[in-house]
Design an enzyme around this catalytic site. Structure first.
Site, PDB file in Angstrom:
ATOM      1  N   TYR A  75      -7.900   7.720   8.074  1.00  0.00           N
ATOM      2  CA  TYR A  75      -7.795   8.452   9.337  1.00  0.00           C
ATOM      3  C   TYR A  75      -8.877   9.518   9.302  1.00  0.00           C
ATOM      4  O   TYR A  75      -8.798  10.443   8.490  1.00  0.00           O
ATOM      5  CB  TYR A  75      -6.428   9.123   9.464  1.00  0.00           C
TER       6      TYR A  75
ATOM      7  N   TYR B 223       6.092   8.168   7.281  1.00  0.00           N
ATOM      8  CA  TYR B 223       5.033   7.168   7.413  1.00  0.00           C
ATOM      9  C   TYR B 223       5.457   5.816   6.831  1.00  0.00           C
ATOM     10  O   TYR B 223       5.319   4.777   7.468  1.00  0.00           O
ATOM     11  CB  TYR B 223       3.790   7.712   6.702  1.00  0.00           C
TER      12      TYR B 223
ATOM     13  N   HIS C 281       0.819  -1.210   0.000  1.00  0.00           N
ATOM     14  CA  HIS C 281       0.000   0.000   0.000  1.00  0.00           C
ATOM     15  C   HIS C 281       0.847   1.250   0.000  1.00  0.00           C
ATOM     16  O   HIS C 281       1.836   1.327   0.712  1.00  0.00           O
ATOM     17  CB  HIS C 281      -0.922   0.028   1.221  1.00  0.00           C
TER      18      HIS C 281
ATOM     19  N   PRO D 161      -0.087   2.768  18.698  1.00  0.00           N
ATOM     20  CA  PRO D 161      -0.179   2.261  17.321  1.00  0.00           C
ATOM     21  C   PRO D 161      -0.299   3.377  16.262  1.00  0.00           C
ATOM     22  O   PRO D 161      -0.246   3.088  15.079  1.00  0.00           O
ATOM     23  CB  PRO D 161      -1.446   1.408  17.324  1.00  0.00           C
TER      24      PRO D 161
ATOM     25  N   LYS E  38       4.387   2.071  14.132  1.00  0.00           N
ATOM     26  CA  LYS E  38       5.847   2.007  14.241  1.00  0.00           C
ATOM     27  C   LYS E  38       6.399   0.919  15.162  1.00  0.00           C
ATOM     28  O   LYS E  38       7.562   0.528  15.022  1.00  0.00           O
ATOM     29  CB  LYS E  38       6.388   3.360  14.740  1.00  0.00           C
TER      30      LYS E  38
END
Ligand code: RFL
Length: 392
Positions: free
Chosen positions: A205, A389, A74, A297, A301
């Site tokens: 998100y 990210y 992704h 979370p 990471k």
């Protein structure tokens, strides 16, 4: 009963298992002690997103076959707010790389299999009770095998504490010899795993007045969701209907979109806490992964840091045990801490971006709106976000 080995590894999570695989590949003798059974460890669902650099690390050591066969890649994520949405093509922005969506329990299963196939010594249902003489060059670890009355002791030259956030190893470092940096974040989270196919092609998100909602991907039939809640709110307050209707409300967009529901597999409340314990070593004891630092979370990471710690530690331990060169081992903490703090900073930044602030529609909410607009419109900020990210 006493035995000798070069390295005792406490804990068979991502950190302990990567370290064990790397040591056995280098011909270093080690024993892994894990308190749970193999079935329990292989069934524990947690992380799902591996960074680009974690995927490369696994491939470099020949440990990525399972991931390559089954993981989805992704490179886009989506932000939602007030019925609108926009996507960030972070993989492309970071130079054509991607996240690998591969549930942690699958990775753990693969790493167990490869270690055992290589002839590794991995003892399940073996609970470590105490460590002794960790300040010296002959530390020992005492454990109890399920079903046995007597304790067993392993003597080693080095001990790796990979026993997670509540393990026994970190406690061996005397209080005066370490500093614990800790932050209790102001939001609570309900984490939900459901037997529902994803309702999105990429992670979402969503920032909403009622609180943050996240929709994360796991497999074709299982998805993960997060809901901001009052810290400490017990899962009993969240029956299935409330969970799905909150997700519907917070993820809603002003266009046709619907959330596919499914059977809830697991509902938990999560303490949103960050901890970094410095240094990550004391005498012959070296801490890796959640045993040394805990991260929420947000930003995905934790498992990635655990793998990176273990990789650095494996090289350092091998140099010392094979060539007598201590330099990398002595520098272990200093080598790892900058990346650990960068991950903490990124995770906190992302938390502030997506959680509903306590002042409702006040000053903090306006700042948050400005930040979200900046991410949507400023290519430099989007490029920074992308690199952090995806772990490029
Ligand atoms: P683990 O995985 O906790 O493994 C520690 C192992 O040590 C064993 N143990 C003992 N064994 C013997 N004797 C004792 N006395 C022992 N005490 C403990 C335990 O049984 C266990 O098997 O630590 P490790 O290896 O450091 O790995 C850390 C990761 O598990 C953790 O950081 C991640 O799961 C965090 N995380 C995520 N990380 C990501 O990189 N990407 C994600 O997408 C992501 N999503 C998540 C997450 C964590 C979550 N929760 C549940 C906190 C999503 C969630 C919901």
């Amino acid at each position: 009963l006493r035995e000798d080995t070069a390295v005792v590894i406490v804990g068979a999570g991502p950190a302990g298992l990567l370290l064990a695989n790397r040591l056995i590949q280098e011909g270093v003798d080690c024993v892994v002690l894990e308190r749970h059974t193999r079935a329990a460890v292989e069934a524990r669902a947690r992380a799902g997103v591996l960074e680009h650099r974690s995927a490369e690390l696994l491939a470099r050591h020949g440990l990525a076959d399972g991931m390559h066969a089954a993981a989805a890649k992704h490179g886009t994520c989506e932000f939602r707010r007030d019925g609108t949405r926009f996507t960030v093509p972070y993989g492309e922005l970071a130079g054509g790389v991607a996240h690998w969506v591969y549930p942690q329990q699958f990775l753990v299963r693969d790493l167990i299999a490869s270690f055992l196939e290589a002839g590794g010594d991995l003892r399940f249902a073996a609970e470590v009770g105490e460590l002794a003489e960790v300040a010296t060059e002959r530390p020992s670890v005492t454990y109890r095998q399920a079903g046995e009355d007597r304790q067993r002791t392993l003597r080693a030259r080095l001990v790796a504490g990979c026993d997670g956030p509540k393990g026994v190893c970190a406690r061996q470092v005397p209080a005066g010899a370490r500093r614990v940096y800790e932050r209790q974040h102001e939001w609570g989270w309900l984490t939900v795993l459901a037997a529902a196919p994803p309702s999105t092609e990429h992670p979402i998100y969503a920032l909403h007045r009622r609180g943050f909602a996240g929709h994360m991907l796991r497999t074709a039939t299982v998805s993960r969701y997060y809901l901001q809640c009052v810290p400490g709110d017990p899962p009993e307050n969240w029956p299935a209907e409330r969970i799905w209707s909150e997700l519907d409300a917070r993820l809603a967009v002003d266009e046709p979109w619907s959330l596919t529901r499914g059977e809830l597999l697991e509902t938990r409340t999560l303490e949103m806490r960050s901890v970094v314990s410095v240094p990550m070593q004391h005498g012959s004891l070296y801490l890796a992964g959640d045993a040394a630092h805990v991260i929420t979370p947000v930003g995905a990471k934790g498992a990635n840091l655990a793998l990176a710690d273990a990789d650095v530690l494996a090289t350092a331990m091998t140099r010392y045990l094979r060539d007598g060169d201590r330099a990398a081992l002595d520098a272990y903490s200093d080598t790892r801490l900058p990346a650990i703090w960068r991950a903490q900073a990124f995770s906190r930044w992302l938390m502030e971006l997506v959680h509903a602030p306590a002042d409702g529609d006040g000053f903090a909410a306006q700042l948050q709106r400005a930040r979200m607009d900046e991410l949507r419109t400023n290519p430099s900020l989007a490029a920074w976000f992308a690199g952090q990210y995806v772990g490029a």
